[in-house]
Design an enzyme around this catalytic site. Structure first.
Site, mmCIF file in Angstrom:
data_model
loop_
_atom_site.group_PDB
_atom_site.id
_atom_site.type_symbol
_atom_site.label_atom_id
_atom_site.label_comp_id
_atom_site.label_asym_id
_atom_site.label_seq_id
_atom_site.Cartn_x
_atom_site.Cartn_y
_atom_site.Cartn_z
ATOM 1 N N HIS A 256 0.818 -1.330 -0.064
ATOM 2 C CA HIS A 256 0.011 0.163 0.170
ATOM 3 C C HIS A 256 1.139 1.129 0.151
ATOM 4 O O HIS A 256 0.805 2.063 -0.871
ATOM 5 C CB HIS A 256 -0.799 0.041 1.149
ATOM 6 C CG HIS A 256 -1.712 -1.255 1.358
ATOM 7 N ND1 HIS A 256 -2.750 -1.476 0.526
ATOM 8 C CD2 HIS A 256 -1.684 -2.101 2.394
ATOM 9 C CE1 HIS A 256 -3.364 -2.375 0.930
ATOM 10 N NE2 HIS A 256 -2.880 -2.930 2.010
HETATM 11 O O1 RIB Z 1 -5.033 0.392 4.605
HETATM 12 C C1 RIB Z 1 -3.682 0.353 4.446
HETATM 13 C C2 RIB Z 1 -2.919 1.285 5.219
HETATM 14 O O2 RIB Z 1 -2.932 1.149 6.701
HETATM 15 C C3 RIB Z 1 -1.395 1.355 5.171
HETATM 16 O O3 RIB Z 1 -0.875 2.767 5.170
HETATM 17 C C4 RIB Z 1 -0.941 0.432 6.228
HETATM 18 O O4 RIB Z 1 0.464 0.715 6.626
HETATM 19 C C5 RIB Z 1 -1.980 0.943 7.405
HETATM 20 O O5 RIB Z 1 -1.414 1.985 7.906
#
Ligand code: RIB
Ligand code: CA
Length: 325
Positions: A256
């Site tokens: 992500h």
């Molecule tokens: O939904 C994914 C996000 O939430 C990413 O930034 C992960 O590190 C968590 O913080």
């Protein structure tokens, strides 16, 4: 000329991989890394930022500043089940055959300047130049907007890993973790009049790192330049991968946060559409939902661009070359 960025992060596992990518990308100059509570308590987040930087053994390291310890309104909600109690997949407990910590706490200095002061200071120092890449809850960003809206509007843009627009959420059917953790902060950022790019689950779930790739680079080991980095990626992602295996039936993990950094490196990796984005703050079932209609501007003038597609192969190649090789 490299693009100046600040990376605001709740350093969990994919955040650490995003730090590695940002620091290893010559197109970027990381002016500061600011920590915010989210995946893990703030003190873990700051330690994890320093520990990740120490893996790089970089000659020049960015300023590291601590930010907010709790969301604006909502209660704290960590993600220890995904990122480990230490926020870094348990590597802080990892020991070698002699019982010595494989990843000891580095003795790096944390800035005495609070992140909520540092972010607008840098935005004012480099008007129109600085990109803020936010890969955790938007608490620091919102506090900075409330404190100094004019200098924050000097930011070139804010790239936000967050939201779920035409896909299911990951902390509820409609909400993504970063936005859900502090929806009030996210709405303040949506209303700040700063150019925004959302990098939502719609595209980050296509940014997938498989265990075969991790093991291939980590197995090469030896004196190869990237072997320490590849070993760290293997070590810090093992529990994160186990979570994905249990819950998604896949042998790997979603990148992500690295994708949000990659958008700062090469915005042509993604396709974006202009949209009005708001956040549900008063709801119960829908708290933290990013509310938007990507088909038209029927619900208001656009305040953001939302990523709707990603060149998966190009991103994966970039990540492997910069972080693992
Ligand atoms: O939904 C994914 C996000 O939430 C990413 O930034 C992960 O590190 C968590 O913080
Ligand atoms: Ca994060």
């Amino acid at each position: 000329m490299p693009v100046r960025i600040i990376l605001d992060t709740d350093t969990g596992v994919d955040d650490a991989l995003a730090i590695l990518l940002a620091m290893r990308s010559p197109e970027l100059r990381v002016e500061a890394i600011t920590g915010v509570c989210g995946n893990t308590p703030l003190e873990n987040c700051i330690r994890n930022i320093h520990l990740t930087l120490s893996v790089l053994d970089a000659r020049v390291t960015p300023v590291v500043a601590a930010g907010e310890e709790r969301p604006l309104v909502r209660d704290l909600a960590f993600a220890g089940d995904i990122h480990g109690e230490d926020g870094l997949g348990g590597v802080t407990d990892q020991v070698d055959a002699d019982g010595r910590r494989v990843y000891p706490d580095p003795d790096h200095q944390t800035s005495t300047v609070h992140a909520v002061d540092l972010i607008p200071d840098l935005a004012g120092r480099y008007p129109g130049e600085l990109i803020l890449v936010a890969v955790g809850p938007l608490t620091n960003v919102a506090r900075a907007v409330m404190k100094d809206p004019d200098r924050m509007r000097g930011l070139r843009e804010i790239i936000i890993m967050g939201g779920a627009f035409e896909t299911v959420g990951n902390v509820s059917p409609v909400a993504e973790f970063n936005i859900h953790a502090d929806p009030h902060a996210a709405q303040i950022v949506c209303d700040a009049g700063i150019p925004l790019v959302f990098v939502p689950l719609d595209v980050t779930r296509q940014a997938f790192l498989d265990t075969g790739t991790i093991d291939r680079y980590a197995a090469e080991g030896g004196a190869r330049a990237g072997s320490a980095r590849a070993a760290f990626v293997r070590d810090c992602t093992s529990r994160y991968v186990a979570f994905h295996r249990r819950n998604r039936g896949v042998n790997g993990c979603f990148l992500h946060d690295p994708l949000a950094v990659a958008v700062a490196v090469r915005e042509d990796l993604v396709t974006t559409v202009p949209a009005r984005v708001d956040v549900e703050t008063a709801g119960d079932l829908a708290t933290g939902m990013t509310v938007s209609d990507l088909r038209s501007d029927r619900w208001g003038a656009p305040n953001a661009r939302v990523c709707t597609a990603v060149d998966v192969q190009a991103f994966t190649r970039l990540f492997e070359e910069r972080v693992l090789a």
